[in-house]
Design a protein around this motif. Sequence first.
Motif, PDB file in Angstrom:
ATOM      1  N   SER A 195      -2.353  -3.907   5.409  1.00 54.04           N
ATOM      2  CA  SER A 195      -1.255  -3.938   6.370  1.00 54.04           C
ATOM      3  C   SER A 195       0.068  -4.209   5.675  1.00 54.04           C
ATOM      4  O   SER A 195       0.115  -4.692   4.529  1.00 54.04           O
ATOM      5  N   VAL A 196       1.161  -3.945   6.383  1.00 49.83           N
ATOM      6  CA  VAL A 196       2.483  -4.302   5.882  1.00 49.83           C
ATOM      7  C   VAL A 196       2.558  -5.802   5.660  1.00 49.83           C
ATOM      8  O   VAL A 196       3.108  -6.280   4.654  1.00 49.83           O
ATOM      9  N   GLU A 197       2.004  -6.552   6.594  1.00 46.16           N
ATOM     10  CA  GLU A 197       2.009  -8.018   6.482  1.00 46.16           C
ATOM     11  C   GLU A 197       1.393  -8.471   5.168  1.00 46.16           C
ATOM     12  O   GLU A 197       1.905  -9.354   4.483  1.00 46.16           O
ATOM     13  N   ASP A 198       0.283  -7.846   4.778  1.00 42.02           N
ATOM     14  CA  ASP A 198      -0.393  -8.272   3.549  1.00 42.02           C
ATOM     15  C   ASP A 198       0.430  -7.939   2.313  1.00 42.02           C
ATOM     16  O   ASP A 198       0.330  -8.635   1.302  1.00 42.02           O
ATOM     17  N   THR A 199       1.270  -6.902   2.378  1.00 43.52           N
ATOM     18  CA  THR A 199       2.081  -6.587   1.204  1.00 43.52           C
ATOM     19  C   THR A 199       3.149  -7.633   0.938  1.00 43.52           C
ATOM     20  O   THR A 199       3.713  -7.673  -0.161  1.00 43.52           O
ATOM     21  N   THR A 200       3.441  -8.511   1.911  1.00 43.90           N
ATOM     22  CA  THR A 200       4.424  -9.569   1.658  1.00 43.90           C
ATOM     23  C   THR A 200       3.929 -10.556   0.611  1.00 43.90           C
ATOM     24  O   THR A 200       4.717 -11.334   0.073  1.00 43.90           O
ATOM     25  N   LEU A 201       2.630 -10.542   0.332  1.00 45.95           N
ATOM     26  CA  LEU A 201       2.070 -11.417  -0.698  1.00 45.95           C
ATOM     27  C   LEU A 201       2.071 -10.761  -2.069  1.00 45.95           C
ATOM     28  O   LEU A 201       1.704 -11.387  -3.065  1.00 45.95           O
ATOM     29  N   ASP A 202       2.479  -9.497  -2.132  1.00 41.20           N
ATOM     30  CA  ASP A 202       2.446  -8.781  -3.400  1.00 41.20           C
ATOM     31  C   ASP A 202       3.336  -9.402  -4.482  1.00 41.20           C
ATOM     32  O   ASP A 202       2.959  -9.406  -5.655  1.00 41.20           O
ATOM     33  N   PRO A 203       4.527  -9.927  -4.153  1.00 39.91           N
ATOM     34  CA  PRO A 203       5.327 -10.551  -5.217  1.00 39.91           C
ATOM     35  C   PRO A 203       4.602 -11.689  -5.907  1.00 39.91           C
ATOM     36  O   PRO A 203       4.780 -11.900  -7.117  1.00 39.91           O
ATOM     37  N   ILE A 204       3.787 -12.417  -5.176  1.00 39.15           N
ATOM     38  CA  ILE A 204       3.043 -13.535  -5.760  1.00 39.15           C
ATOM     39  C   ILE A 204       1.866 -13.023  -6.572  1.00 39.15           C
ATOM     40  O   ILE A 204       1.603 -13.491  -7.688  1.00 39.15           O
ATOM     41  N   MET A 205       1.163 -12.031  -6.045  1.00 35.55           N
ATOM     42  CA  MET A 205      -0.054 -11.537  -6.694  1.00 35.55           C
ATOM     43  C   MET A 205       0.249 -10.656  -7.896  1.00 35.55           C
ATOM     44  O   MET A 205      -0.419 -10.755  -8.927  1.00 35.55           O
ATOM     45  N   ALA A 206       1.229  -9.783  -7.773  1.00 31.38           N
ATOM     46  CA  ALA A 206       1.425  -8.738  -8.785  1.00 31.38           C
ATOM     47  C   ALA A 206       2.661  -8.944  -9.651  1.00 31.38           C
ATOM     48  O   ALA A 206       2.720  -8.392 -10.748  1.00 31.38           O
ATOM     49  N   ALA A 207       3.634  -9.699  -9.156  1.00 34.51           N
ATOM     50  CA  ALA A 207       4.853  -9.971  -9.921  1.00 34.51           C
ATOM     51  C   ALA A 207       5.514  -8.690 -10.418  1.00 34.51           C
ATOM     52  O   ALA A 207       6.108  -8.651 -11.488  1.00 34.51           O
ATOM     53  N   ARG A 208       5.386  -7.621  -9.643  1.00 34.94           N
ATOM     54  CA  ARG A 208       6.010  -6.326  -9.926  1.00 34.94           C
ATOM     55  C   ARG A 208       5.533  -5.692 -11.233  1.00 34.94           C
ATOM     56  O   ARG A 208       6.239  -4.887 -11.832  1.00 34.94           O
ATOM     57  N   LYS A 209       4.371  -6.059 -11.682  1.00 38.73           N
ATOM     58  CA  LYS A 209       3.800  -5.379 -12.835  1.00 38.73           C
ATOM     59  C   LYS A 209       3.330  -3.984 -12.414  1.00 38.73           C
ATOM     60  O   LYS A 209       2.891  -3.779 -11.284  1.00 38.73           O
ATOM     61  N   PRO A 210       3.386  -3.000 -13.323  1.00 34.62           N
ATOM     62  CA  PRO A 210       2.899  -1.656 -12.991  1.00 34.62           C
ATOM     63  C   PRO A 210       1.424  -1.680 -12.616  1.00 34.62           C
ATOM     64  O   PRO A 210       0.643  -2.498 -13.126  1.00 34.62           O
ATOM     65  N   LYS A 211       1.047  -0.782 -11.692  1.00 36.23           N
ATOM     66  CA  LYS A 211      -0.341  -0.689 -11.240  1.00 36.23           C
ATOM     67  C   LYS A 211      -0.881   0.708 -11.552  1.00 36.23           C
ATOM     68  O   LYS A 211      -0.142   1.691 -11.463  1.00 36.23           O
ATOM     69  N   PRO A 212      -2.151   0.806 -11.906  1.00 33.94           N
ATOM     70  CA  PRO A 212      -2.690   2.131 -12.232  1.00 33.94           C
ATOM     71  C   PRO A 212      -2.721   3.084 -11.047  1.00 33.94           C
ATOM     72  O   PRO A 212      -2.528   4.281 -11.214  1.00 33.94           O
ATOM     73  N   TYR A 213      -2.970   2.573  -9.850  1.00 35.14           N
ATOM     74  CA  TYR A 213      -3.025   3.429  -8.660  1.00 35.14           C
ATOM     75  C   TYR A 213      -2.267   2.746  -7.529  1.00 35.14           C
ATOM     76  O   TYR A 213      -2.846   2.219  -6.582  1.00 35.14           O
ATOM     77  N   ALA A 214      -0.935   2.771  -7.643  1.00 37.57           N
ATOM     78  CA  ALA A 214      -0.100   2.064  -6.669  1.00 37.57           C
ATOM     79  C   ALA A 214      -0.257   2.623  -5.265  1.00 37.57           C
ATOM     80  O   ALA A 214      -0.078   1.904  -4.282  1.00 37.57           O
ATOM     81  N   SER A 215      -0.583   3.906  -5.131  1.00 35.09           N
ATOM     82  CA  SER A 215      -0.748   4.487  -3.795  1.00 35.09           C
ATOM     83  C   SER A 215      -1.962   3.916  -3.078  1.00 35.09           C
ATOM     84  O   SER A 215      -2.011   3.914  -1.846  1.00 35.09           O
TER      85      SER A 215
END
Length: 677
Positions: free
Chosen positions: A418-438
């Motif tokens: 969900s969109v709501e769950d992506t609000t936690l992405d800054p904490i989890m991923a710290a904007r590092k590149p992802k192999p399959y961002a889609s």
Amino acid sequence: MKSHRTLIPALVPALVLAGLVATPPLAAQSAGSVRSAPMAVAPDDLIPAPRDVPYPGTIALEIDATDVARGVYRVTERIPVAEGTSRLTLLLPEWIPGAHAPRGRSEQVADLRFYAGDKLLTWKRDTVDVFAFHVDVPAGTREVTARFVHTSPLQSSEGRITMTGEMLNLEWDLMSFYPAGHYVRQVKIRPTVTFPKGWRVFTALDGAQGPGATSPVADTGPNRVTWNETDYETLVDSPIFAGIHAGRWDLGQNVAMNVVADDPKLLAIKPENLATYRNLVNEAVALYGSRHFDHYEFLLALTDRMGGIGLEHHRSSENQMEPTSWTDWAGMDWDRNVIPHELSHSWDGKFRRPARLWTPDYRQPMGNHLLWVYEGQNQFWGYVLAARSGVQSKDVVLGQFASNAANFVDSPGRAWRSVEDTTLDPIMAARKPKPYASLTRGEDYYTEGALVWLEADQIIRAGTGGKKGMDDFAKAFFGIRDGDWGTVTYEFGDLVTTLNAIYPYDWDKFLRERIEQPGRPAPLAGIEQGGYQLVWRDTPNPFEKGRFADARVLSLTWSLGMSVDKDAKVTGVRWGGPAFEAGLVSGTKIVSVNGRAYDPAVLRDAITAAKAAPAGGPAPLTFVVQRGDAVRTVSIDYRGGLRYPWLEKVPGKGPAGLDLLLAPRLPAPVAAKAKAK
């Protein structure tokens, strides 16, 4: 005599009853075996919780920022100590407002020593919180002095570069301590910084005294600048840009544009282009109907040497754009949204803030769950204000909306997250590149949030016969308490209440469905209700054309489902797309296309030619690719041609809803002469 193996189990019940040992786990009591199983030891909690009480005395912070060749800031901080203190716990900021994650950089603090007078003190870093430092304080000590260096990265692989030979971006949270046990607004501090000779200094801090704070710039003697005593919260919220090639322009409404550049020629902005920033300030104040600052300082770096940034503050913002963003106004149209976005944050994010995103200090974790308002609605207003003011052209803004919408069409990640769950992405991923961002998604609360608010605008506009829209919400929600530059927090229910006051509707359901539920349809409703439709063309829209050209990237995201950099390497692959199905992954180098050496034009021509390939025939695209030492031939059966997203207006009478949203609200002022002070 019984063996130890039989004796120990026999004694355990008695020892437990006596309170001498804890009951061991069942696995350790099984017959015929002994398996040691330790019990957890609670970590020591030596850090006092923050209280809303004043810290005694005023901290003196002095930073020497003259060593630009080595990228080193030398810091001396004098912290008063209350009588009877035996241990002083000092904290480096960890959870930085606007970063939405623990982005403190304790590893960049080095050569750290604490003193009481000339006496070197003993200290230990907290074993759990590595941003906390415990200092043993001798009896009778009334002041502890910290001396250390903060090391700016020298190359991007080490982190964000904050100091070059021409400019610097001093962020106080990276190079200062604050005492634990107090709200940061209750900690008083007086800052002083020494800059290279001849550099101009820009910040929202008040009471600057020294050569770098004046115009023209003094180029002899120490460039030492001191500011009024302030509180630590205001200090951290008031970073510095300084540089040798610099200019300052008055934009009206107590707002100034302060710019540093790699070269003085980059500061040459035409009067009509500078006028768009004056338009921006006026449009923003008109939108919100208030000002939550006594003065506001844009801090802008026109550079490709210092690290990129776009970070909001209450009375200023940190912004970086490519070096020619002012001198090549048309060509760099795509790059200028950061300024409207960050200005809007003074109202949306700094003044009004989700309750769990406000914290009393920089140690308490922040709750990100309403970032789709804090950032999503601000992304929306950043686009709108850019178009209304002319900082960006309407065509580029429509291109940004188109690109955002296209990212959510056939997006596999939206099926599960969900969109709501992506609000936690800054904490989890710290904007590092992802192999399959889609598939994994990223910080989509920005752009999908903007599309949700676009839909809300069109619902209000349709329901009120065009009399109201999200402008009315912005004024009612963010524009309250004119002149207040504190912080007013809110919860989800406050949003719903204000929206219903603007236009009665089931806003609770509307927001919860779009934000909290995965598997939703692509968020195109606002575009369609606004009189436009998402279409596909074989050339990039104006926003993407500029962005791709600057990055020297061939984007085939919506055709082959991959992007290729200037070195012929695949930099991203869309999950489930043609490239993915053929086994191409990030890092793969394309050697040839249909027997010809790789070149972006060769690949584009091959994709276009494949549209005419007969159905049922052999795959029209053949690649020779290399990954590591392995070279192989890959065939891709794709015949859809080049595809890039555009917004196309649906034929009809008069301006559509989206046109009305993006139209200026105020007459443009006459362009003043673009002369820096």
